[in-house]
Write a protein that holds these residues in place. Sequence first.
Motif, PDB file in Angstrom:
ATOM      1  N   VAL A  65       0.841  -1.196   0.000  1.00 24.73           N
ATOM      2  CA  VAL A  65       0.000   0.000   0.000  1.00 24.73           C
ATOM      3  C   VAL A  65       0.879   1.250   0.000  1.00 24.73           C
ATOM      4  O   VAL A  65       0.637   2.199  -0.758  1.00 24.73           O
ATOM      5  N   TYR A  68       2.473   1.841  -3.401  1.00 22.25           N
ATOM      6  CA  TYR A  68       1.480   2.375  -4.356  1.00 22.25           C
ATOM      7  C   TYR A  68       1.248   3.860  -4.102  1.00 22.25           C
ATOM      8  O   TYR A  68       1.176   4.659  -5.045  1.00 22.25           O
ATOM      9  N   MET A  69       1.161   4.238  -2.824  1.00 19.97           N
ATOM     10  CA  MET A  69       0.922   5.640  -2.481  1.00 19.97           C
ATOM     11  C   MET A  69       2.096   6.521  -2.920  1.00 19.97           C
ATOM     12  O   MET A  69       1.901   7.605  -3.454  1.00 19.97           O
ATOM     13  N   ASN A  72       2.115   7.083  -6.613  1.00 24.77           N
ATOM     14  CA  ASN A  72       1.034   7.953  -7.080  1.00 24.77           C
ATOM     15  C   ASN A  72       0.952   9.269  -6.292  1.00 24.77           C
ATOM     16  O   ASN A  72      -0.071   9.962  -6.345  1.00 24.77           O
ATOM     17  N   LEU A  79      -5.560   9.293   2.528  1.00 30.09           N
ATOM     18  CA  LEU A  79      -6.334   8.080   2.798  1.00 30.09           C
ATOM     19  C   LEU A  79      -7.628   8.367   3.552  1.00 30.09           C
ATOM     20  O   LEU A  79      -8.516   7.518   3.612  1.00 30.09           O
ATOM     21  N   VAL A  88      -7.149   3.076  -3.770  1.00 28.71           N
ATOM     22  CA  VAL A  88      -6.022   2.252  -3.333  1.00 28.71           C
ATOM     23  C   VAL A  88      -6.448   0.799  -3.206  1.00 28.71           C
ATOM     24  O   VAL A  88      -5.748  -0.117  -3.658  1.00 28.71           O
ATOM     25  N   ALA A 106      -4.421  -0.527   4.646  1.00 29.98           N
ATOM     26  CA  ALA A 106      -4.398   0.920   4.398  1.00 29.98           C
ATOM     27  C   ALA A 106      -4.722   1.700   5.665  1.00 29.98           C
ATOM     28  O   ALA A 106      -4.073   2.701   5.984  1.00 29.98           O
TER      29      ALA A 106
END
Length: 339
Positions: A65, A68-69, A72, A79, A88, A106
Amino acid sequence: MSFPQKSNGNRILRRVRPRDSSTPPPLIDISVSQVQALDSAAEYYHYQYQLLKDTIEKLGLKDAVYAYMQKNDLTMQDLNDPAVFQRVVDALESVAYSSVLVGTAAVELTLPSSYDLRKQGRVGQIKNQGQCASCVGFSSSSVIESTMMTLGQTLTASPSDIFFCLGTGAAHCATGWNVGDAASKIQSYGFVEDSCFPYPSTALASGQDATCVHSSCSRHMDLQMTLLTGNQGVAMQRVKRNMMTNGAVLTWIVIYASFDTMTSCRNQEDASGNPISAWKLQSTDTTPLGGHAIACVGWNDSLQAWLCQNSWGSSWGNNGFFWIGYGQAGVMGEAYGFF
């Protein structure tokens, strides 16, 4: 844990002893079956939460997670946006990674390992219920005060109004009340400030029921209630998120002998206010004495404990607060928040 033998699960457990200032206040009357249900729920919720966290760790989902954050350009604050959160989850969901696991991972990224609403300046006043089993009124008022502080308003809610007005016909100094009904009544009928209905001296000193005072004060109708437990693995995650975003959490515990003194839960923190120990059931705690409502205001994963606020005065515990181990004595087996 062992429980008293019973022929009827509805048998009422009641602590019987003289009332005076050297002993804790009366407790909520509870049945053996209620004790077993609350204790089982608390242990189950905490176990399932730890199981989820262990699974997430094993799969490396928090790292996934986070990666990915970063890719991006998303922050932890992002969140909190439901649309971003779902984005997400959708991006990482697969046959191997269920939406529940991804979503839990997350949220876990946003939760610190410890949290203390006292340090945020978002806890209600320490109060003393005296010799009346009005802990539901007091703990509810503390949760209300914490929630209102989160909303930007500082006030003192009336525990008398909650207990003797909202609880009319059901709440009594000798037998107490229950947290679920109190939370529901507060949502439906609101609350008044303490100056509108101060706590009666007769309830404080001798445990006498009081008649509801219908003051001319306007009722605060600001709050909605939410049941935080009941969602299995994520119940404890919901409790933590509520503390961070909305304030204190209303729950109740079963009282045993090692807790049932005016000197219990002392010296649980060092001089800087850091926790060093938490109350846990002792081998001698085989007989439940009754129920007790509390407001919980933090946690510490290293200590494996919740930080809670009592209503037995500021000389009890750690200036009125105490630490209790995760899943102990039914804590968080039933929990409510306001928003």
